[in-house]
Design a protein around this motif. Structure first.
Motif, PDB file in Angstrom:
ATOM      1  N   LEU A  65     -10.594   7.800   0.743  1.00 27.60           N
ATOM      2  CA  LEU A  65     -10.091   7.003   1.568  1.00 27.60           C
ATOM      3  C   LEU A  65      -8.514   6.653   0.764  1.00 27.60           C
ATOM      4  CD1 LEU A  65     -12.962   4.744   2.785  1.00 27.60           C
ATOM      5  CD2 LEU A  65     -11.719   7.042   3.926  1.00 27.60           C
ATOM      6  N   ASP A  66      -7.568   7.578   0.870  1.00 28.31           N
ATOM      7  CA  ASP A  66      -6.441   7.334   0.205  1.00 28.31           C
ATOM      8  C   ASP A  66      -5.306   6.729   0.944  1.00 28.31           C
ATOM      9  OD1 ASP A  66      -6.980   8.361  -2.500  1.00 28.31           O
ATOM     10  OD2 ASP A  66      -7.043  10.483  -1.565  1.00 28.31           O
ATOM     11  N   VAL A  67      -5.522   6.574   2.464  1.00 27.36           N
ATOM     12  CA  VAL A  67      -4.540   6.059   3.271  1.00 27.36           C
ATOM     13  C   VAL A  67      -5.013   4.879   3.491  1.00 27.36           C
ATOM     14  CG1 VAL A  67      -3.053   6.416   5.164  1.00 27.36           C
ATOM     15  CG2 VAL A  67      -3.767   8.302   3.892  1.00 27.36           C
ATOM     16  N   GLY A  68      -4.039   3.875   3.439  1.00 29.06           N
ATOM     17  CA  GLY A  68      -4.495   2.209   3.594  1.00 29.06           C
ATOM     18  C   GLY A  68      -3.181   1.697   4.823  1.00 29.06           C
ATOM     19  N   CYS A  69      -3.712   0.799   5.375  1.00 25.80           N
ATOM     20  CA  CYS A  69      -2.723   0.260   6.033  1.00 25.80           C
ATOM     21  C   CYS A  69      -3.116  -1.492   6.616  1.00 25.80           C
ATOM     22  CB  CYS A  69      -2.492   0.653   7.377  1.00 25.80           C
ATOM     23  SG  CYS A  69      -3.621   0.496   8.722  1.00 25.80           S
ATOM     24  N   HIS A  70      -2.058  -2.305   6.943  1.00 23.44           N
ATOM     25  CA  HIS A  70      -2.305  -3.585   7.171  1.00 23.44           C
ATOM     26  C   HIS A  70      -1.813  -3.867   8.642  1.00 23.44           C
ATOM     27  CE1 HIS A  70      -0.796  -7.807   7.728  1.00 23.44           C
ATOM     28  NE2 HIS A  70      -1.521  -8.241   6.536  1.00 23.44           N
ATOM     29  N   VAL A 138       2.441   2.127   0.756  1.00 20.24           N
ATOM     30  CA  VAL A 138       3.080   3.202   0.138  1.00 20.24           C
ATOM     31  C   VAL A 138       2.410   3.140  -1.355  1.00 20.24           C
ATOM     32  CG1 VAL A 138       5.131   4.299  -0.918  1.00 20.24           C
ATOM     33  CG2 VAL A 138       4.911   3.265   1.233  1.00 20.24           C
ATOM     34  N   ASP A 139       2.698   1.979  -2.159  1.00 22.87           N
ATOM     35  CA  ASP A 139       2.157   1.787  -3.333  1.00 22.87           C
ATOM     36  C   ASP A 139       1.621   0.572  -3.575  1.00 22.87           C
ATOM     37  OD1 ASP A 139       2.834   4.216  -4.749  1.00 22.87           O
ATOM     38  OD2 ASP A 139       4.870   3.397  -5.024  1.00 22.87           O
ATOM     39  N   VAL A 140       0.240   0.521  -3.860  1.00 23.63           N
ATOM     40  CA  VAL A 140      -0.560  -0.661  -3.979  1.00 23.63           C
ATOM     41  C   VAL A 140      -0.425  -1.173  -5.588  1.00 23.63           C
ATOM     42  CG1 VAL A 140      -2.766  -1.773  -4.024  1.00 23.63           C
ATOM     43  CG2 VAL A 140      -2.100  -0.225  -2.221  1.00 23.63           C
ATOM     44  N   LEU A 141       0.244  -2.368  -5.763  1.00 23.31           N
ATOM     45  CA  LEU A 141       0.767  -2.982  -7.116  1.00 23.31           C
ATOM     46  C   LEU A 141      -0.172  -3.565  -7.518  1.00 23.31           C
ATOM     47  CD1 LEU A 141       4.395  -3.212  -5.665  1.00 23.31           C
ATOM     48  CD2 LEU A 141       3.788  -1.222  -6.855  1.00 23.31           C
ATOM     49  N   ARG A 142      -0.892  -4.298  -6.743  1.00 23.55           N
ATOM     50  CA  ARG A 142      -1.968  -5.174  -7.325  1.00 23.55           C
ATOM     51  C   ARG A 142      -2.926  -5.209  -6.219  1.00 23.55           C
ATOM     52  NH1 ARG A 142      -0.921 -10.815 -10.019  1.00 23.55           N
ATOM     53  NH2 ARG A 142      -0.568  -9.404 -11.855  1.00 23.55           N
ATOM     54  N   SER A 143      -4.277  -5.209  -6.656  1.00 18.89           N
ATOM     55  CA  SER A 143      -5.486  -4.909  -5.816  1.00 18.89           C
ATOM     56  C   SER A 143      -6.696  -5.425  -6.496  1.00 18.89           C
ATOM     57  CB  SER A 143      -5.679  -3.817  -5.099  1.00 18.89           C
ATOM     58  OG  SER A 143      -6.317  -2.887  -6.377  1.00 18.89           O
ATOM     59  N   PRO A 144      -7.718  -5.540  -5.697  1.00 19.97           N
ATOM     60  CA  PRO A 144      -9.060  -5.881  -6.517  1.00 19.97           C
ATOM     61  C   PRO A 144      -9.337  -4.926  -7.508  1.00 19.97           C
ATOM     62  CG  PRO A 144      -9.410  -6.206  -3.960  1.00 19.97           C
ATOM     63  CD  PRO A 144      -7.880  -5.581  -4.457  1.00 19.97           C
ATOM     64  N   PHE A 145      -8.686  -3.756  -7.674  1.00 16.63           N
ATOM     65  CA  PHE A 145      -9.112  -2.620  -8.436  1.00 16.63           C
ATOM     66  C   PHE A 145      -8.307  -2.939  -9.947  1.00 16.63           C
ATOM     67  CE2 PHE A 145      -9.691  -0.880  -4.423  1.00 16.63           C
ATOM     68  CZ  PHE A 145     -11.027  -0.922  -4.546  1.00 16.63           C
ATOM     69  N   ALA A 146      -8.538  -2.514 -10.954  1.00 16.22           N
ATOM     70  CA  ALA A 146      -7.765  -2.593 -12.578  1.00 16.22           C
ATOM     71  C   ALA A 146      -6.657  -2.099 -12.214  1.00 16.22           C
ATOM     72  CB  ALA A 146      -8.779  -2.247 -13.456  1.00 16.22           C
ATOM     73  N   ALA A 246       1.801  -5.034  -2.231  1.00 17.75           N
ATOM     74  CA  ALA A 246       1.976  -3.491  -1.931  1.00 17.75           C
ATOM     75  C   ALA A 246       3.378  -3.350  -1.453  1.00 17.75           C
ATOM     76  CB  ALA A 246       0.893  -3.081  -0.984  1.00 17.75           C
ATOM     77  N   THR A 247       4.074  -2.112  -1.759  1.00 16.71           N
ATOM     78  CA  THR A 247       5.248  -1.741  -1.035  1.00 16.71           C
ATOM     79  C   THR A 247       4.633  -1.121   0.441  1.00 16.71           C
ATOM     80  OG1 THR A 247       5.095   0.274  -1.876  1.00 16.71           O
ATOM     81  CG2 THR A 247       6.759  -1.421  -2.902  1.00 16.71           C
ATOM     82  N   THR A 248       5.393  -1.136   1.372  1.00 15.77           N
ATOM     83  CA  THR A 248       4.972  -0.741   2.695  1.00 15.77           C
ATOM     84  C   THR A 248       5.996  -0.143   3.680  1.00 15.77           C
ATOM     85  OG1 THR A 248       5.325  -2.964   3.702  1.00 15.77           O
ATOM     86  CG2 THR A 248       3.044  -2.605   2.913  1.00 15.77           C
ATOM     87  N   ASN A 251       7.438  -2.969   9.393  1.00 17.90           N
ATOM     88  CA  ASN A 251       8.137  -4.358   9.609  1.00 17.90           C
ATOM     89  C   ASN A 251       8.810  -5.137   8.365  1.00 17.90           C
ATOM     90  OD1 ASN A 251       9.759  -6.211  11.568  1.00 17.90           O
ATOM     91  ND2 ASN A 251       7.904  -7.476  11.145  1.00 17.90           N
ATOM     92  N   TYR A 252       7.881  -4.834   7.167  1.00 18.08           N
ATOM     93  CA  TYR A 252       8.109  -5.746   5.972  1.00 18.08           C
ATOM     94  C   TYR A 252       8.298  -4.100   4.843  1.00 18.08           C
ATOM     95  CZ  TYR A 252       6.770  -9.617   8.458  1.00 18.08           C
ATOM     96  OH  TYR A 252       6.659 -10.658   9.267  1.00 18.08           O
ATOM     97  N   ASP A 253       9.086  -4.745   3.870  1.00 17.28           N
ATOM     98  CA  ASP A 253       9.141  -3.816   2.884  1.00 17.28           C
ATOM     99  C   ASP A 253       8.100  -3.885   1.792  1.00 17.28           C
ATOM    100  OD1 ASP A 253      11.827  -3.016   3.686  1.00 17.28           O
ATOM    101  OD2 ASP A 253      12.482  -4.852   2.914  1.00 17.28           O
ATOM    102  N   MET A 254       7.479  -5.217   1.732  1.00 17.43           N
ATOM    103  CA  MET A 254       6.489  -5.350   0.899  1.00 17.43           C
ATOM    104  C   MET A 254       5.561  -6.188   1.492  1.00 17.43           C
ATOM    105  SD  MET A 254       8.249  -6.024  -2.952  1.00 17.43           S
ATOM    106  CE  MET A 254       7.100  -5.636  -3.849  1.00 17.43           C
ATOM    107  N   ILE A 255       4.272  -6.534   1.262  1.00 17.35           N
ATOM    108  CA  ILE A 255       3.342  -7.472   1.461  1.00 17.35           C
ATOM    109  C   ILE A 255       2.308  -8.034   0.587  1.00 17.35           C
ATOM    110  CG2 ILE A 255       1.630  -5.672   2.115  1.00 17.35           C
ATOM    111  CD1 ILE A 255       1.105  -7.279   4.881  1.00 17.35           C
TER     112      ILE A 255
END
Length: 308
Positions: A65-70, A138-146, A246-248, A251-255
């Motif tokens: 599941l490599d594609v994510g969205c908000h 686009v890039d998840v910069l911080r998440s529940p994962f290490a 994350a970068t997105t 409507n927003y550049d980052m979330i």
């Protein structure tokens, strides 16, 4: 606002467990500076109350599941029917009722853009949904994962899958009990679990019930930025309370998601983010009720090689 010593110790304990959910009691006691009996009692109290769950969080790549969205969803009338529909979907990892222009925030995971489009379209076509705003990660910069990257190459077999799913129920399950549940020796259960953690196929951390004894409130941030830079990312990630970034595309550049003990604390975090010269605009929403906040993956789908 300062909490009681009891609350503050709970928060410090949860912070340590968020970093390593399987940390031994003796290590937790040493870092907190309290007796092991106190740590054991607090941990049992938090878990039995439902305020804290310590679980394995498998990386989305385990299911490819490599594609994510908000998604920000606006609803006509009651949100109940829409929420029930969202909770029935396996690929929905977060559902939250929020303040502001939109009523529900959702996180979706999919295998590719077509699958993601179809999932969003199904939500959009609901009679009760009047508007859906989509932000693709686009890039998840911080998440529940290490780390945000795909795990190192690793082929999961039935034993690995069984271990992941058992630890999704109880991340602190003793190796002896885990071995019995999976049907392997204790040494095999230990070796396999440590390999899964080392290769970042999963990590064991905490999920807290927001606003309970952990006093943990959350706020979403949508950022417009002058330009993406490593310095900007580093500045935001250094701010205490930033849980997700994350970068997105959208409507927003980052979330992002930030946490705090009170509304003024959340506002202070927002002000720190807003003060960056590279942030040209910011929109905020408060999470009122996390209906779902899980990283549990459905059983039976984890069969593909990871990282290949």
């Amino acid at each position: 606002m300062t909490g009681s010593p009891h609350e503050e110790l709970n928060e410090r304990l949860v912070a340590l467990l968020r970093r390593d959910g399987r940390a031994p009691i003796v290590d937790l006691a040493a870092e907190l500076g309290v007796p092991r009996s106190v740590v054991r009692a607090r941990l049992r109290e938090l878990r039995e109350s439902g305020d804290v769950a310590i679980v394995a969080m498998a990386h989305p790549a385990v299911l490819d599941l490599d594609v994510g969205c908000h998604l920000s969803i606006k609803v006509d009338g009651s949100t109940q029917g829409v929420v029930e529909h969202l909770l029935a979907a396996d690929n929905v990892t977060l559902v939250s009722l929020v303040s502001g222009e939109y009523h529900i925030v959702v996180e979706l995971r999919a295998r590719d853009q077509r699958e993601l489009f179809d999932a969003v379209e199904e939500i959009r076509l609901s009679n009760a949904v009047s508007e859906v705003c989509t932000l693709v990660y686009v890039d998840v910069l911080r998440s529940p994962f290490a780390v945000a990257a795909r795990p190192a190459q690793m082929r999961l077999d039935e034993v690995d899958v069984a271990i992941v799913h058992r630890l999704q129920d109880d991340g602190r399950m003793p190796f002896r009990e885990l071995a019995e549940a999976v049907g392997v020796s204790e040494s095999t259960a230990r070796t396999r679990t440590l390999a899964l953690l080392e290769r970042e196929v999963m990590r064991i951390s905490t999920i807290t019930r927001r606003g309970a004894r952990t006093r943990n409130m959350a706020m979403g941030l949508g950022l417009h930025v002058r330009g993406y830079s490593d310095d900007l990312v580093a500045t935001i990630l250094e701010i205490p309370g930033v849980e997700f970034l994350a970068t997105t595309i959208g409507n927003y550049d980052m979330i992002g998601t930030v946490s705090g003990n009170s509304l003024p604390a959340l506002q202070r975090v927002a002000e720190q983010v807003r003060s960056s010269p590279d942030v040209t605009g910011i929109c905020t929403w408060v999470h009122l009720d996390f209906v779902r906040e899980t990283y549990r993956l459905p059983l039976g789908n984890t069969r593909a090689p990871v990282g290949e």
